[in-house]
Design an enzyme around this catalytic site. Structure first.
Site, PDB file in Angstrom:
ATOM      1  N   SER A   1       0.806  -1.224   0.000  1.00 22.55           N
ATOM      2  CA  SER A   1       0.000   0.000   0.000  1.00 22.55           C
ATOM      3  C   SER A   1       0.836   1.270   0.000  1.00 22.55           C
ATOM      4  O   SER A   1       0.462   2.268  -0.624  1.00 22.55           O
ATOM      5  CB  SER A   1      -0.942   0.003   1.210  1.00 22.55           C
ATOM      6  OG  SER A   1      -1.795  -1.120   1.187  1.00 22.55           O
TER       7      SER A   1
ATOM      8  N   HIS B   1       0.808   4.588   4.398  1.00 20.68           N
ATOM      9  CA  HIS B   1       0.174   5.274   3.279  1.00 20.68           C
ATOM     10  C   HIS B   1       0.707   6.700   3.127  1.00 20.68           C
ATOM     11  O   HIS B   1       1.050   7.136   2.024  1.00 20.68           O
ATOM     12  CB  HIS B   1      -1.342   5.300   3.467  1.00 20.68           C
ATOM     13  CG  HIS B   1      -1.980   3.956   3.350  1.00 20.68           C
ATOM     14  ND1 HIS B   1      -3.358   3.775   3.319  1.00 20.68           N
ATOM     15  CD2 HIS B   1      -1.444   2.722   3.241  1.00 20.68           C
ATOM     16  CE1 HIS B   1      -3.625   2.478   3.202  1.00 20.68           C
ATOM     17  NE2 HIS B   1      -2.473   1.829   3.164  1.00 20.68           N
TER      18      HIS B   1
END
Length: 287
Positions: free
Chosen positions: A191, A237
């Site tokens: 991610s 992230h």
């Protein structure tokens, strides 16, 4: 009366706002070759267009100065294949492989005589955790994002620069997760690298003067999910997004006469920042 969309003369399904500075034909990112001013199409570059230079001297280049290749999806395919291979291995081997690959700061493993984790010298976890997934939904979402975002970025940056962005974004996300999460909390998944690609896509679209709304909406939606859903590492992230955006900016905005210095200098600066974050956290955990 609505304006008719202008599409690349080599790829009629792709809208573009950029034209070859020599023949004035519309060209998409896959067909853009950086010139001293603006961009040229592959045909004008290959022919020399009256410059007196051979086609070899005018080898087609991407918007970031990379080599134009026959398959602009090769690195994306390889990365996708590695992720799927690791997922299959995890599926059959089980939690022991997940524990060995995931990002952990410092934790006690009852199956081993001592502690494990990055702070214990297992630096490889910063890299291996980028390719490890445990849930079907997790790898499915990440691989769809990789397949959607990867090819345009790879085509625009070139293989080596695209790979550098992917790896640095993933490492940047893991470094921030290592710094800010509990030392015994495991983190895994691509991610961080995916968010870095999102940031890189936004930088590229702005550089090419494309409509920014689709990527801004997508980024906002992903950030909303990041901060509202449980069991999601927002640190990975955000770290990946920041590093990926910075690397992409250095890649596509580098001045032509100092392109290599600017691009790889930016990449080196990000790597040094990542190393510094990792070093600080390691000292904290071992202090």
């Amino acid at each position: 009366m609505e304006d008719q969309a202008v599409c690349c003369y080599r790829h009629p399904d792709r809208e573009t706002g950029v034209r070859c500075v020599r023949c004035d034909r519309p060209i998409c990112p896959d067909c853009m070759v950086s010139a001293s001013v603006g961009f040229q199409c592959p045909e004008c570059v290959g022919s020399g267009s009256g410059t007196g230079q051979s086609p070899r001297a005018n080898a087609p280049r991407t918007v970031a100065g990379g080599t134009v290749t026959a398959d602009p999806r090769l690195v994306t395919k390889v990365l996708l294949g590695i992720n799927l291979a690791v997922f299959i291995a995890v599926y059959f081997v089980g939690d022991s492989l997940v524990d060995a690959l995931s990002l952990v700061g410092k934790a006690y493993d009852p199956r081993l005589p001592g502690e494990v984790g990055v702070a214990n010298g297992e630096w490889y976890r910063l890299l291996t955790s980028m390719f490890a997934h445990k849930e079907f939904w997790h790898i499915g979402f990440n691989m769809l994002s990789l397949w959607w975002l990867g090819p345009p970025l790879e085509a625009a940056l070139g293989r080596v620069r695209f790979l550098a962005l992917f790896l640095l974004a993933g490492l940047g996300g893991n470094a921030l997760a290592y710094l800010l999460t509990a030392q015994n909390m495991g983190t895994l998944g691509a991610s961080g690298a995916i968010f870095g690609m999102l940031g890189g896509t936004a930088v590229l679209m702005r550089r090419l003067k494309y409509d920014m709304r689709p990527v801004v909406v997508l980024l906002a939606l992903n950030l909303l999910i990041t901060f509202t859903w449980s069991n999601i590492s927002w640190q990975a992230h955000v770290g990946g997004l920041v590093v990926g955006t910075a690397v992409a900016y250095g890649m596509v905005h580098a001045p032509r006469d100092k392109r290599a210095l600017t691009q790889w200098g930016t990449a080196a600066l990000m790597l040094l920042a990542i190393a510094a974050v990792v070093a600080v956290r390691t000292v904290q955990l071992n202090g």
